[in-house]
Design an enzyme around this catalytic site. Structure first.
Site: not given
Ligand code: TYD
Length: 133
Positions: A49
């Site tokens: 992303h």
């Molecule tokens: P995700 O965006 O999929 O992680 P990555 O970018 O590492 O692949 O995030 C994983 C989960 O955590 C998703 O359900 C969103 C949640 N999340 C939060 O609740 N707070 C945060 O600060 C972040 C970064 C993610």
């Protein structure tokens, strides 16, 4: 390019090592949120992303991982393999994290609270937004 490696000053003495992270000093924004990623299974890639406005600094406090950045024109690969290295990722930069070591703890400092509406999770939407700027 909207990313930069930051070499963090490490205070080493006979007791060990210490690194301090300070808003507006060695971290180029006000830190509003800290999160960390660990226990990533083999071969897993995360991220995929860009953020519309968020600034982040990534630090591997333990172990190592790699980061791909893509501004829609140029792709770069970075290895975070030391707690003295920070990777600043600015807005509108596609990024993926991969090759996590088993002991990797990837700490991320962010300039704002978690907000799903700040994410661009679709690569073609990301490219379309870049072309408009
Ligand atoms: P995700 O965006 O999929 O992680 P990555 O970018 O590492 O692949 O995030 C994983 C989960 O955590 C998703 O359900 C969103 C949640 N999340 C939060 O609740 N707070 C945060 O600060 C972040 C970064 C993610």
């Amino acid at each position: 390019m909207n990313q930069k490696m930051i070499k963090l000053k490490c205070h080493v003495n006979d007791k060990g090592s210490l690194i301090s992270l300070e808003s507006g000093k060695n971290i180029p924004f006000d830190i509003k949120r800290v999160y960390y990623i660990f226990g990533v299974k083999d071969e897993v890639r995360r991220g995929f992303h860009a953020h519309k406005s968020l600034d982040q600094v990534l630090v591997c406090t333990s172990g190592s991982c790699k980061v791909l950045t893509d501004d829609g024109r140029n792709k770069e690969n970075y290895e975070l393999n030391s707690p003295v290295l920070g990777l600043h990722i600015g807005a509108m930069l596609w990024h993926e994290m991969f090759d996590f070591s088993q002991d990797c703890v990837l700490m991320v400092l962010a300039s704002d609270f978690y907000d799903e509406s700040d994410y661009v999770r679709d690569y073609s939407e990301f490219i379309a937004k870049i072309k408009k700027t």
